[in-house]
Write an enzyme that holds these catalytic residues in place. Structure first.
Site, PDB file in Angstrom:
ATOM      1  N   CYS A   1      -3.313   4.731  12.498  1.00 27.18           N
ATOM      2  CA  CYS A   1      -3.827   6.105  12.516  1.00 27.18           C
ATOM      3  C   CYS A   1      -4.195   6.547  13.920  1.00 27.18           C
ATOM      4  O   CYS A   1      -4.674   5.750  14.708  1.00 27.18           O
ATOM      5  CB  CYS A   1      -5.087   6.200  11.666  1.00 27.18           C
TER       6      CYS A   1
ATOM      7  N   GLY B   1      -3.888   3.794   0.857  1.00 27.07           N
ATOM      8  CA  GLY B   1      -4.907   3.876   1.900  1.00 27.07           C
ATOM      9  C   GLY B   1      -6.064   4.774   1.480  1.00 27.07           C
ATOM     10  O   GLY B   1      -5.852   5.885   1.010  1.00 27.07           O
TER      11      GLY B   1
ATOM     12  N   LYS C   1      -3.253  -4.449   9.249  1.00 26.88           N
ATOM     13  CA  LYS C   1      -1.863  -4.019   9.033  1.00 26.88           C
ATOM     14  C   LYS C   1      -1.316  -3.412  10.316  1.00 26.88           C
ATOM     15  O   LYS C   1      -1.792  -2.390  10.806  1.00 26.88           O
ATOM     16  CB  LYS C   1      -1.826  -2.992   7.903  1.00 26.88           C
TER      17      LYS C   1
ATOM     18  N   ASN D   1      -5.519  -0.465   7.997  1.00 27.88           N
ATOM     19  CA  ASN D   1      -4.322   0.195   8.535  1.00 27.88           C
ATOM     20  C   ASN D   1      -4.679   0.790   9.892  1.00 27.88           C
ATOM     21  O   ASN D   1      -5.445   1.747   9.973  1.00 27.88           O
ATOM     22  CB  ASN D   1      -3.880   1.292   7.546  1.00 27.88           C
TER      23      ASN D   1
ATOM     24  N   ASN E   1       4.233  -1.880   9.011  1.00 23.90           N
ATOM     25  CA  ASN E   1       4.133  -0.543   8.459  1.00 23.90           C
ATOM     26  C   ASN E   1       5.482   0.155   8.733  1.00 23.90           C
ATOM     27  O   ASN E   1       6.430  -0.495   9.178  1.00 23.90           O
ATOM     28  CB  ASN E   1       2.959   0.204   9.126  1.00 23.90           C
ATOM     29  N   THR E   2       5.573   1.429   8.491  1.00 22.90           N
ATOM     30  CA  THR E   2       6.852   2.133   8.646  1.00 22.90           C
ATOM     31  C   THR E   2       7.166   2.423  10.121  1.00 22.90           C
ATOM     32  O   THR E   2       6.267   2.504  10.953  1.00 22.90           O
ATOM     33  CB  THR E   2       6.804   3.465   7.878  1.00 22.90           C
TER      34      THR E   2
ATOM     35  N   GLY F   1       8.827  -5.144   4.622  1.00 20.01           N
ATOM     36  CA  GLY F   1       9.803  -4.242   5.221  1.00 20.01           C
ATOM     37  C   GLY F   1      11.143  -4.468   4.547  1.00 20.01           C
ATOM     38  O   GLY F   1      11.830  -5.453   4.821  1.00 20.01           O
TER      39      GLY F   1
ATOM     40  N   SER G   1       0.814  -1.219   0.000  1.00 19.38           N
ATOM     41  CA  SER G   1       0.000   0.000   0.000  1.00 19.38           C
ATOM     42  C   SER G   1       0.851   1.274   0.000  1.00 19.38           C
ATOM     43  O   SER G   1       1.848   1.380   0.721  1.00 19.38           O
ATOM     44  CB  SER G   1      -0.881   0.011   1.252  1.00 19.38           C
TER      45      SER G   1
ATOM     46  N   GLY H   1       7.350  -2.732  -1.158  1.00 21.27           N
ATOM     47  CA  GLY H   1       6.978  -1.318  -1.177  1.00 21.27           C
ATOM     48  C   GLY H   1       8.042  -0.430  -1.774  1.00 21.27           C
ATOM     49  O   GLY H   1       8.078  -0.194  -2.994  1.00 21.27           O
TER      50      GLY H   1
HETATM   51  C1  LIG Z   1       5.421   6.636   0.210  1.00 21.20           C
HETATM   52  C2  LIG Z   1       4.773   5.587   1.070  1.00 21.20           C
HETATM   53  C3  LIG Z   1       3.394   5.614   1.288  1.00 21.20           C
HETATM   54  C4  LIG Z   1       2.773   4.636   2.083  1.00 21.20           C
HETATM   55  N1  LIG Z   1       1.423   4.670   2.264  1.00 21.20           N
HETATM   56  C5  LIG Z   1       0.806   3.701   3.008  1.00 21.20           C
HETATM   57  C6  LIG Z   1      -0.609   3.679   3.170  1.00 21.20           C
HETATM   58  O1  LIG Z   1      -1.347   4.489   2.592  1.00 21.20           O
HETATM   59  N2  LIG Z   1      -1.151   2.712   3.973  1.00 21.20           N
HETATM   60  C7  LIG Z   1      -0.372   1.761   4.595  1.00 21.20           C
HETATM   61  O2  LIG Z   1      -0.909   0.905   5.312  1.00 21.20           O
HETATM   62  N3  LIG Z   1       0.972   1.729   4.427  1.00 21.20           N
HETATM   63  C8  LIG Z   1       1.568   2.677   3.652  1.00 21.20           C
HETATM   64  N4  LIG Z   1       2.933   2.647   3.478  1.00 21.20           N
HETATM   65  C9  LIG Z   1       3.734   1.582   4.137  1.00 21.20           C
HETATM   66  C10 LIG Z   1       4.087   0.445   3.159  1.00 21.20           C
HETATM   67  O3  LIG Z   1       2.923  -0.168   2.644  1.00 21.20           O
HETATM   68  C11 LIG Z   1       4.996  -0.612   3.852  1.00 21.20           C
HETATM   69  O4  LIG Z   1       4.300  -1.108   4.966  1.00 21.20           O
HETATM   70  C12 LIG Z   1       6.317  -0.024   4.339  1.00 21.20           C
HETATM   71  O5  LIG Z   1       6.812   0.927   3.427  1.00 21.20           O
HETATM   72  C13 LIG Z   1       7.388  -1.100   4.582  1.00 21.20           C
HETATM   73  O6  LIG Z   1       7.675  -1.829   3.401  1.00 21.20           O
HETATM   74  P1  LIG Z   1       8.913  -1.440   2.405  1.00 21.20           P
HETATM   75  O7  LIG Z   1      10.123  -1.294   3.253  1.00 21.20           O
HETATM   76  O8  LIG Z   1       8.960  -2.537   1.403  1.00 21.20           O
HETATM   77  O9  LIG Z   1       8.526  -0.118   1.768  1.00 21.20           O
HETATM   78  C14 LIG Z   1       3.565   3.612   2.677  1.00 21.20           C
HETATM   79  C15 LIG Z   1       4.956   3.593   2.445  1.00 21.20           C
HETATM   80  C16 LIG Z   1       5.558   4.542   1.653  1.00 21.20           C
HETATM   81  C17 LIG Z   1       7.051   4.470   1.422  1.00 21.20           C
END
Ligand SMILES: Cc1cc2nc3c(=O)[nH]c(=O)nc-3n(C[C@H](O)[C@H](O)[C@H](O)COP(=O)(O)O)c2cc1C
Length: 317
Positions: free
Chosen positions: A138, A54, A173, A135, A200-201, A251, A29, A273
């Protein structure tokens, strides 16, 4: 040549929360929008599933810029859940995604339990959605901005109510910004989650020493990319032991070996991601790498390596 033509003997399919995936690699996402831009670089049909940006009940503009900064082996983002809102999504974004054979998982968020439930109810009435990824990172505005996903009892109450609002499969998530990920995971499983996805981040910060100001207008942001991989992997492994529902790991996955680490730790599928910003076709290469790995070792199915982690002293294959 597709994965199946190259590796006909290897079965990459997995089922999560009743959703059948032709392979275990999904687009995460927020990193693939609503699929349209990504489709210029990769065949959406080759993905195991696609998870949308999202979506909320109303459109959201997100945070002011700057909202992205590169960090060592990763990136920090404070997009602030910018999105087109559910009406626009259903009318103008979903039809594009529906033309593919790839399951569409809609990532959902709200600021109150009522918003989450109303959104999930609306999406349940729409055709072409395989499941919802909730998600819970929030802030709950009704309860002073405390994150749903960092408090097991708030997370439980939220998912219990969302469960009543939809019959679609629910993937929760999880936020990594907690001390005990197993506790949160168990609380949402008990509330009716069909699967969990993580991480998530991670909340982070970068300061410009010339101006002595944070680089992001939002001050803090979410860290993603290879920098978080060992942290996310550890949390996925802990979660696998804490729950019996399927776990989706993510991640910092950049290549097949990264994805395999998550599968070996017990994740049934993975999401990619940040890698999409570097190589938008990364998921395809990851699928190929997994198939090659399985074939070389004589595995017939990707399901044979799920959770096959060996501990020090045990014989590896
Ligand atoms: C630019 C950006 C936007 C994101 N937007 C969302 C979001 O809208 N909803 C969500 O649950 N996670 C969101 N994430 C988190 C990612 O889906 C993922 O959980 C996170 O980046 C870790 O994976 P990765 O290291 O492969 O990026 C976002 C990540 C990035 C980098």
């Amino acid at each position: 040549m597709t994965q199946h033509e190259q590796h006909p003997a290897v079965d990459l399919s997995v089922t999560i929360a009743g959703i059948h995936l032709k392979n275990p690699v999904m687009a995460a996402s927020g990193t693939c929008g609503y699929g349209e831009e990504l489709s210029a670089f990769l065949d959406i049909n080759a993905l195991g599933a696609i998870v949308t940006k999202g979506i909320s009940l109303s459109p959201a503009a997100g945070n002011p810029p700057p909202r992205i900064v590169e960090t060592p082996s990763g990136m920090l983002n404070a997009i602030g859940l910018q999105n087109v809102g559910v009406e626009e999504f259903v009318a103008h974004k979903l039809p594009f995604l529906r033309q593919f054979q790839t399951p569409v998982i809609v990532n959902c968020f709200g600021r109150t339990t009522g918003e989450y439930c109303a959104l999930c109810q609306k999406l349940s009435a729409v055709e072409g959605i395989a499941g919802l990824e909730i998600n819970i990172s929030c802030p709950n505005v009704k309860e002073g901005g405390m994150c749903f996903g960092t408090d097991p009892s708030r997370a439980h109450q939220l998912i219990r109510d969302v469960r009543k609002a939809t019959a679609l499969p629910i993937i929760v998530k999880l936020s990594p910004n907690v001390t005990d990920i197993g506790l949160i995971a168990r609380s949402v499983e008990e509330a009716g989650a069909d699967a969990v996805s993580l991480t998530n981040t991670f909340t982070g910060m970068v300061i410009d020493v010339e101006t002595c100001q944070p680089v992001l207008a939002n001050i803090t942001g979410g860290l993603s990319g290879p920098a978080i991989r060992p942290l996310s992997l550890r949390m996925v492994w802990e979660t696998v032991q804490a729950v019996s529902v399927p776990v989706i790991g993510m991640g910092g996955i950049m290549d097949g070996a990264d994805a395999l680490q998550y599968l070996i730790a017990g994740a049934r599928a993975v999401q990619v991601g940040t890698a999409l910003f570097v190589r938008p076709d990364a998921p395809l290469r990851i699928v190929e790498d997994i198939a090659t790995y399985l074939q070389k070792r004589g595995f017939r199915s990707v399901r044979d390596i799920t959770g096959c982690l060996k501990f020090p002293g045990e014989q590896g294959q």
